[in-house]
Scaffold this motif. Structure first.
Motif, PDB file in Angstrom:
ATOM      1  N   PRO A 230       0.801  -1.224   0.000  1.00 59.00           N
ATOM      2  CA  PRO A 230       0.000   0.000   0.000  1.00 59.00           C
ATOM      3  C   PRO A 230       0.834   1.275   0.000  1.00 59.00           C
ATOM      4  O   PRO A 230       0.316   2.350  -0.263  1.00 59.00           O
ATOM      5  CB  PRO A 230      -0.801  -0.118   1.306  1.00 59.00           C
ATOM      6  CG  PRO A 230       0.054  -0.966   2.194  1.00 59.00           C
ATOM      7  CD  PRO A 230       0.704  -1.957   1.278  1.00 59.00           C
ATOM      8  N   THR A 232       3.650   3.987  -1.237  1.00 61.33           N
ATOM      9  CA  THR A 232       4.439   4.508  -2.353  1.00 61.33           C
ATOM     10  C   THR A 232       5.771   4.953  -1.776  1.00 61.33           C
ATOM     11  O   THR A 232       5.806   5.819  -0.890  1.00 61.33           O
ATOM     12  CB  THR A 232       3.732   5.688  -3.025  1.00 61.33           C
ATOM     13  OG1 THR A 232       2.448   5.258  -3.504  1.00 61.33           O
ATOM     14  CG2 THR A 232       4.548   6.209  -4.195  1.00 61.33           C
ATOM     15  N   PHE A 253      -6.140   2.433  -2.369  1.00 59.80           N
ATOM     16  CA  PHE A 253      -5.532   1.330  -3.110  1.00 59.80           C
ATOM     17  C   PHE A 253      -6.418   0.089  -3.010  1.00 59.80           C
ATOM     18  O   PHE A 253      -5.941  -1.043  -3.056  1.00 59.80           O
ATOM     19  CB  PHE A 253      -4.133   1.020  -2.558  1.00 59.80           C
ATOM     20  CG  PHE A 253      -4.040   1.137  -1.063  1.00 59.80           C
ATOM     21  CD1 PHE A 253      -4.412   0.106  -0.233  1.00 59.80           C
ATOM     22  CD2 PHE A 253      -3.593   2.322  -0.492  1.00 59.80           C
ATOM     23  CE1 PHE A 253      -4.335   0.231   1.137  1.00 59.80           C
ATOM     24  CE2 PHE A 253      -3.509   2.452   0.886  1.00 59.80           C
ATOM     25  CZ  PHE A 253      -3.884   1.406   1.710  1.00 59.80           C
ATOM     26  N   SER A 256      -6.406  -3.111  -5.405  1.00 55.70           N
ATOM     27  CA  SER A 256      -5.384  -4.158  -5.331  1.00 55.70           C
ATOM     28  C   SER A 256      -5.276  -4.751  -3.925  1.00 55.70           C
ATOM     29  O   SER A 256      -4.286  -5.422  -3.621  1.00 55.70           O
ATOM     30  CB  SER A 256      -4.028  -3.593  -5.758  1.00 55.70           C
ATOM     31  OG  SER A 256      -3.654  -2.501  -4.920  1.00 55.70           O
TER      32      SER A 256
END
Length: 330
Positions: A230, A232, A253, A256
């Protein structure tokens, strides 16, 4: 029993968070409600029941298990349980989330237990603010234990909930931590979960603002990770560690999401933003019900796993989940 755990949106579950207790030795303002009411001991899953669930989950395709709380290390026998889990499931990736206030005496055992990854919750690098937020004067203990985990060869992630008006002026200090130590410093957006947490729209320090402000202080290099989680992530051009942001509020997110959550009370939750649970404890304790009955509930739960951001959009003003974070397991 074998077969992928796919939900109705085609998402595969491969990661399970397991809360071993709802108890904690801290009282973080955004996490716990003002009144501390704990789950009775007889309703908490026994370690052997958790191990049974882990075995079932592994057969269904779960690859990673993270132990959470509350604070997992406040539960008696937790370190022995971790070592047993490592022996039984050497093929599972094991990790833990902790406030790192009481892990000091366990670090050497942790590093050789099969659990080599720890997420350490630390929302401020200021001692007075830490005491104000948590109700305990344990900042230096946590800071020392971060270094001890790194020195023991463990993978360390420092998680901070970003809150406007509380720690948004500490970005330089957090960047300095990532610059000087090989740790991932990750900011998580403040979420409207639980009650009496002080959440408001204006208190959210968004991931985009954090990265914009950090870019003015440090050269950030985007990292393309092989196993995308999750967060970045950004490498620091002149540092040993990395900076990351997790944006469940501003840039979800959910598409996914690969997570399931087993609460300490033995309930299966498919979404952090939903109060819906699927009860497993009675099945686990029934003398005539077998693993296949647990599997049936898990598969049923997956079929109704929601898109969490839809829940957030519908319930933004009053909060998406009434259950306190300590009882969910994060």
């Amino acid at each position: 029993m074998a077969g992928k755990l796919l939900d109705a949106h085609g998402r595969k579950a491969s990661y399970m968070r397991v809360s071993v207790t709802d108890r904690c030795n801290l009282l973080c303002r955004y996490c716990a409600s003002k009144e501390r009411v704990f789950i009775p001991h007889d309703r908490i899953l026994r370690y052997e029941e958790i191990l049974r669930c882990m075995g079932i989950a592994r057969e269904l395709g779960i690859e990673k298990v993270r132990f959470t709380g509350g604070e997992p290390f406040v539960r008696k026998g937790f370190m022995d349980f971790v070592e047993e889990a490592g022996r039984r499931f050497p093929d599972l990736t094991l990790a833990a989330t902790t406030n790192a206030t009481i892990i000091g005496k366990h670090i050497d055992r942790l590093a050789t237990s099969g659990l080599s990854r720890v997420n350490i919750s630390l929302d401020t690098l200021d001692r007075d603010r830490y005491r104000h937020m948590t109700g305990r004067d344990l900042f230096q203990v946590v800071r020392d234990n971060i270094d001890a985990c790194v020195d023991a060869g463990m993978t360390v992630k420092v998680n901070a909930v970003g809150v406007r008006g509380f720690n948004d002026d500490e970005l330089p200090a957090f960047l300095e931590l990532a610059r000087t130590r090989p740790v991932d410093v990750r900011f998580i957006e403040f979420m409207p979960i639980g009650q009496d947490t002080g959440w408001s729209e204006g208190s959210v320090w968004t991931a985009s603002d954090i990265i914009r402000e950090a870019s003015e202080l440090e050269k950030l290099v985007p990292v393309a990770e092989r196993h995308r989680g999750p967060a970045t992530m950004y490498a620091l051009a002149a540092g040993k560690g990395r900076l990351g942001v997790i944006s469940p509020y501003s840039n979800h997110f959910c598409g996914s999401c690969n997570r399931l959550r087993l609460t300490s009370e033995g309930d299966l939750r498919t979404c952090l933003f939903s109060d819906r649970v699927f009860h497993l404890r009675k099945i686990l304790r029934h003398p005539r019900l077998k693993d296949e009955h647990v599997v049936r509930v898990v598969r049923t739960a997956l079929k109704s796993k929601p898109i969490g951001h839809d829940l957030l959009a519908a319930k933004r003003e009053r909060g998406v989940c009434s259950t306190k974070m300590a009882a969910i397991g994060g």
